[in-house]
Motif scaffolding. Structure first.
Motif, PDB file in Angstrom:
ATOM      1  N   ILE A  13      57.928  33.804 -26.986  1.00 42.11           N
ATOM      2  CA  ILE A  13      56.222  32.894 -27.953  1.00 42.11           C
ATOM      3  C   ILE A  13      57.198  32.560 -29.077  1.00 42.11           C
ATOM      4  O   ILE A  13      56.969  31.589 -29.116  1.00 42.11           O
ATOM      5  N   PHE A  14      57.953  33.122 -29.443  1.00 43.35           N
ATOM      6  CA  PHE A  14      58.801  32.421 -30.802  1.00 43.35           C
ATOM      7  C   PHE A  14      59.611  30.890 -30.457  1.00 43.35           C
ATOM      8  O   PHE A  14      59.539  30.338 -31.241  1.00 43.35           O
ATOM      9  N   GLU A  15      60.401  31.806 -29.118  1.00 46.23           N
ATOM     10  CA  GLU A  15      61.521  30.283 -29.229  1.00 46.23           C
ATOM     11  C   GLU A  15      60.438  28.907 -27.974  1.00 46.23           C
ATOM     12  O   GLU A  15      60.853  27.912 -28.655  1.00 46.23           O
ATOM     13  N   GLN A  16      59.585  29.712 -27.673  1.00 50.53           N
ATOM     14  CA  GLN A  16      58.429  28.247 -26.814  1.00 50.53           C
ATOM     15  C   GLN A  16      57.596  27.552 -28.677  1.00 50.53           C
ATOM     16  O   GLN A  16      58.029  26.380 -28.108  1.00 50.53           O
ATOM     17  N   VAL A  76      57.116  22.448 -31.397  1.00 49.67           N
ATOM     18  CA  VAL A  76      57.325  21.656 -32.496  1.00 49.67           C
ATOM     19  C   VAL A  76      58.457  20.916 -31.709  1.00 49.67           C
ATOM     20  O   VAL A  76      58.093  19.322 -32.485  1.00 49.67           O
ATOM     21  N   GLU A  77      59.188  20.795 -31.778  1.00 46.69           N
ATOM     22  CA  GLU A  77      60.339  20.374 -31.874  1.00 46.69           C
ATOM     23  C   GLU A  77      60.061  18.664 -30.968  1.00 46.69           C
ATOM     24  O   GLU A  77      60.636  17.980 -31.277  1.00 46.69           O
ATOM     25  N   ALA A 112      57.893  14.733 -38.086  1.00 45.76           N
ATOM     26  CA  ALA A 112      58.054  15.562 -38.662  1.00 45.76           C
ATOM     27  C   ALA A 112      56.524  16.772 -38.407  1.00 45.76           C
ATOM     28  O   ALA A 112      55.587  16.025 -38.833  1.00 45.76           O
ATOM     29  N   TYR A 113      56.842  18.049 -38.310  1.00 47.03           N
ATOM     30  CA  TYR A 113      55.218  18.691 -37.965  1.00 47.03           C
ATOM     31  C   TYR A 113      54.824  18.735 -39.437  1.00 47.03           C
ATOM     32  O   TYR A 113      54.813  18.935 -40.721  1.00 47.03           O
ATOM     33  N   ILE A 158      50.257  23.703 -29.938  1.00 48.90           N
ATOM     34  CA  ILE A 158      50.956  22.716 -30.866  1.00 48.90           C
ATOM     35  C   ILE A 158      51.341  21.215 -30.110  1.00 48.90           C
ATOM     36  O   ILE A 158      51.793  20.473 -31.267  1.00 48.90           O
ATOM     37  N   ALA A 159      50.904  20.783 -29.989  1.00 47.17           N
ATOM     38  CA  ALA A 159      50.511  19.173 -29.514  1.00 47.17           C
ATOM     39  C   ALA A 159      48.814  19.012 -30.041  1.00 47.17           C
ATOM     40  O   ALA A 159      49.345  18.269 -30.428  1.00 47.17           O
ATOM     41  N   HIS A 160      48.178  19.620 -30.274  1.00 46.21           N
ATOM     42  CA  HIS A 160      47.227  19.303 -31.309  1.00 46.21           C
ATOM     43  C   HIS A 160      47.410  19.693 -32.811  1.00 46.21           C
ATOM     44  O   HIS A 160      46.891  18.309 -33.326  1.00 46.21           O
TER      45      HIS A 160
END
Ligand SMILES: [Zn+2]
Length: 855
Positions: free
Chosen positions: A248-251, A256-257, A266-267, A320-322
């Motif tokens: 989950i963290f890796e994903q 984000v990247e 940037a985020y 995350i795209a949101h």
């Protein structure tokens, strides 16, 4: 001409005099477009300070102190309206700019007297009991879910997406609880048996994105970029936790990247945080810094199927795209809500595509989006991608298969039309121009139009502003017969019968022995010649849309059928399955039984997991929805045998598991029942099939549906469930499966009460069992009331609930009597709003078709 000039002057005079003596407008419920517009023009610099005192018991009242500050350019002298959809008695005290004022409420609004307000900075203090409507209070936790307009059910606010604000949150919670919010946690202290948390001001966000969750959660943290990602969860199964947290963290980081790179931004928010919610009513919700996610999608065992892994990465990628699409740049008004959803899905598709694996991306895109888009777009209740919205209270009805699944198809076509680089550049400009602000679809289209060679406005009209899909046909000429192609024309028209055409790019494949030749067509005419098809030798068969790029109902060359499972390209096979199914629904090429038998013959031969999922899904739907019960029982034994044989022959354990699920969906003979009962009882699955607790739960449900004697099996299964949240869910569903019709009646009657519908995910699952075809003779009597409750479901439930409510109830009916209930309801009920009527037409489309195609 004179008359027109005269009337023009008259209008101006009237407008001027109306302006002098403003008529007192009636205050309407919800948030009307007019109200939103007037507030957007007069309010800026909004800040909310919210201090909730939350007791552990879900029934105990939550007190709230609120301070709302804003800059006001008061021009009209009209009162200012704050949105609050709750009992006005909950408001204890209101102070405006230091002056206490009596509480005045009307139709879900608090009325602030204009004389108390001033030009410039204003401050309103409120003491109240917070509304519970969108707090999702469960026994050991709660979470807010305010999209689209439900912040106003909890606290007074200006609940519209274009009045972005910063929020400073403080919470008092039980001492053994933890919490997460959009802002960073500043400090935490325990006093008098309560925990006090103070969070930093949030970034500038819309009210629907303000959020917090609190309760008994475990916290996992991952250091990243001199910062950390915080993750709250309640899962208790150590196997799932161990095999999921890292992934989950890796994903999360990867996504984000990816978005940073693609957007060049940037985020944009101050912190990273996620919460896994058990039985979440959505897949996920993109609150920046506190993304809510469906726990069962996130936590997987080590032997998860490709489908499960895909769903997890797609869910994270979407939310995350949101952060860029929706959170950073937000629609002005919810009529453009589809924009944030299309980009979230579109970006998720890009982000989860494996590089150098174009076919993998195409297959996922095809199987993720086309079937659910068609499922709505083929119905009489289909909606366009962009829909008008006069009041935010109806915003929930805009959501569905079209905005999530047709719009990514449209976006991919737009990207094709413009070229990927120009498209990306345009979207980057759009994000930079409107960062932390709001923008509409026309704003984006005008940016893209500058960079596109084609007329985007015309293209937009047919793809975005109107519903429906094209139906294609073709004419091939060979001279002499069996010789080369001498003429090839593709025809398209709207499925509704009109002459509308959808400009789009698709392909036509000509299959020869050991060779496929593909022609790409850019089609924008109702009759399009395809010169590139000429002079080829007559093929074994032709396939339309083999790449899955195009959108519509494609013609089938029936010479393909004997070769279907020998088609080498797995994307082309998937596309063929979808086309065959869509045509069958239109009564073309195959009957339901013929198609069922064709798909059944491929179960041992199909090797790709996503395709296997597609085939078995279609088999199960055709079996229950489009085969008459008498005919069904004649074929059950044979179908069971084919599925079981395929299960034994398949090599991959994932395919075996999918086939096991299909077997469990359709079984009906005594030997099959005995086989499944013994697997459930002994918990010994067939060789190389991995079954976990949830699989045994579903198996227990399938067996209970076929049981005629007792509910003992369900009680035994309940005892096996260790996780408390999953046990709770099971207890909600259990009565819907009871062998005793009185228990089922009581379950359905209980749904009249709102509190019994609060776990929408479990209720939807329960309804699908209550209305399972095997139980329909005694369940049909619930249908009328199911329809009558719809407006109440819409006004009290979350955005996906009206659709799920209908789909779980009507989704597997085929009888003429059920169809009659729907038809007469639609004819006689004058109160149903048009969007709910559309939802009914969407949810009962299979039932309608069954009347025609079952023979
Ligand atoms: Zn979304």
């Amino acid at each position: 001409m004179k008359w027109m000039l005269f009337s023009f002057i008259l209008v101006i005079v009237c407008m001027a005099s109306c302006n002098k003596r403003p008529k007192k407008a009636a205050i309407s419920k919800g948030v009307s477009e007019l109200l939103a517009l007037s507030r957007e023009q007069t309010l800026t610099d909004l800040h909310y300070e919210l201090s909730f005192d939350i007791p552990g018991r879900p029934a105990a009242a939550i007190t709230l102190k609120e301070e709302l500050s804003f800059h006001y350019t008061a021009a009209t002298g009209a009162p200012l309206l704050l949105d609050f959809k709750e009992d006005p008695k909950k408001l204890k005290k209101i102070t405006v700019n230091g002056k206490e004022t009596p509480v005045r409420c009307d139709n879900e609004h608090i009325i602030i007297d204009a004389r108390l307000l001033k030009k410039g900075a204003n401050r309103i203090h409120l003491d109240l009991i917070a509304g519970d409507g969108a707090l999702n209070r469960r026994e050991e936790f709660l979470y807010t879910l305010f999209v689209p307009d439900r912040a106003r059910t909890v606290f007074p606010c200006f609940d519209q997406p274009d009045l972005k604000a910063t929020f400073t949150l403080s919470l008092a919670i039980p001492p053994d609880w933890v919490a997460i919010a959009n802002g960073r946690l500043r400090d935490s202290a325990i006093r008098n048996g309560q925990k006090f948390l103070r969070f930093a001001p949030s970034d500038k966000i819309s009210t629907y994105l303000f959020s917090f969750a609190a309760g008994k959660f475990r916290i996992a943290r991952e250091r990243w970029r001199d910062d950390e990602i915080e993750f709250l969860y309640r899962e208790t199964d150590p196997e799932k936790i161990n095999s999921s947290l890292h992934a989950i963290f890796e994903q999360y980081k990867k996504m984000v990247e990816f978005n940073e790179q693609w957007t060049g931004i940037a985020y944009p928010f101050q912190k990273h945080g996620m919460v896994a919610i058990p039985d979440f009513q959505f897949g996920g919700m993109e609150h920046p810094g506190a993304i809510l996610l469906q726990a069962s999608t996130l936590f997987l065992t080590g032997d998860a199927t490709e489908g499960q892994l895909n769903s997890r990465s797609h869910l994270l990628a979407h939310e995350i795209a949101h952060m860029w699409f929706g959170d950073l740049v937000t629609m002005n008004w919810f009529s453009d809500v589809w924009m944030k959803e299309v980009f979230a899905n579109f970006m998720a598709d890009k982000a989860t595509a494996t590089p150098h694996h174009e076919q993998g991306f195409s297959l996922k895109f095809l199987t993720d989006h086309l079937p659910p888009a068609y499922a709505i777009d083929r119905t009489a209740g289909a909606n366009p991608i962009r829909q008008p919205l006069d009041n935010l209270e109806k915003a929930g009805t805009l959501y569905g298969g079209i905005i999530y699944h047709k719009s990514p198809v449209m976006m991919r076509q737009l990207e094709e039309l413009m070229g990927a680089a120009a498209f990306q550049k345009g979207v980057q400009t759009y994000l930079k121009t409107y960062a932390f602000k709001n923008a509409s679809w026309p704003d984006l289209i005008s940016i893209l139009d500058e960079l596109a060679p084609a007329d985007l406005h015309a293209w937009n009209a047919v793809w975005v502003n109107e519903p429906g899909r094209p139906v294609f046909d073709y004419k091939a000429e060979y001279a002499p017969a069996g010789g080369p192609v001498t003429g090839f024309t593709v025809f398209q028209k709207a499925e509704s019968g009109s002459n509308r055409v959808w400009p789009q790019r698709f392909d036509i494949s000509f299959y020869y022995k050991g060779l496929v030749r593909t022609v790409t067509v850019s089609d924008s005419l109702s009759a399009q010649e395809v010169p590139r098809a000429l002079d080829r030798k007559q093929p074994l068969f032709i396939q339309f849309n083999a790449s899955g790029m195009g959108y519509g109902v494609w013609p089938i060359d029936t010479a393909m059928l004997p070769h279907l499972f020998s088609i080498d390209n797995y994307v082309s096979r998937a596309s063929a399955y979808i086309s065959l199914y869509e045509n069958m629904l239109n009564g073309r090429y195959t009957t339901p039984l013929q198609l069922l038998r064709l798909f059944e013959s491929g179960l041992a031969r199909e090797t790709v997991e996503l395709n296997m999922r597609l085939l078995t899904g279609y088999i199960s739907t055709i079996y229950w929805n489009f085969i008459a019960p008498q005919q069904r029982s004649r074929w059950t034994g044979q179908l069971e045998n084919s599925i079981w044989k395929a299960l034994l022959q398949q090599k991959s354990s994932n395919n075996k598991k999918i086939l096991f699920g299909c077997y469990q969906s359709v079984f009906g003979t005594e030997p099959a029942t005995a086989r499944l009962y013994s697997i459930w009882y002994s918990q010994e699955p067939p060789a190389n099939v991995v079954l976990k607790e949830e699989d045994y739960t579903n198996l227990a449900f399938a067996l209970a549906l076929r049981s005629k004697t007792s509910d003992k099996l369900l009680q035994q299964q309940l005892l096996r469930i260790k996780d408390p949240d999953r046990a709770k869910r099971f207890r909600i569903i259990m009565p819907a499966l009871s062998v005793d019709p009185v228990v089922r009646d009581r379950f359905f009657a209980g749904l009249q009460q709102r509190e019994n519908r609060s776990n929408e995910s479990a209720v939807s699952a329960a309804l699908s069992y209550l209305h399972h075809p095997l139980r329909q003779p005694s369940a049909e009597k619930y249908l009328q009331q199911t329809l009558r409750l719809l407006p109440e479901i819409q006004s009290t439930g979350d955005i996906f609930f009206p659709g799920n409510w209908l789909q779980s109830s009507f989704g597997s009916y085929q009888s003429a009597s059920a169809d009659h209930i729907v038809t007469s309801f639609l004819q006689n009920d004058r109160t149903l709003n048009s969007s709910l009527k559309a939802k009914v037409l969407q949810g009962t489309d299979n039932l309608k078709r069954a009347q025609v195609i079952i023979r």
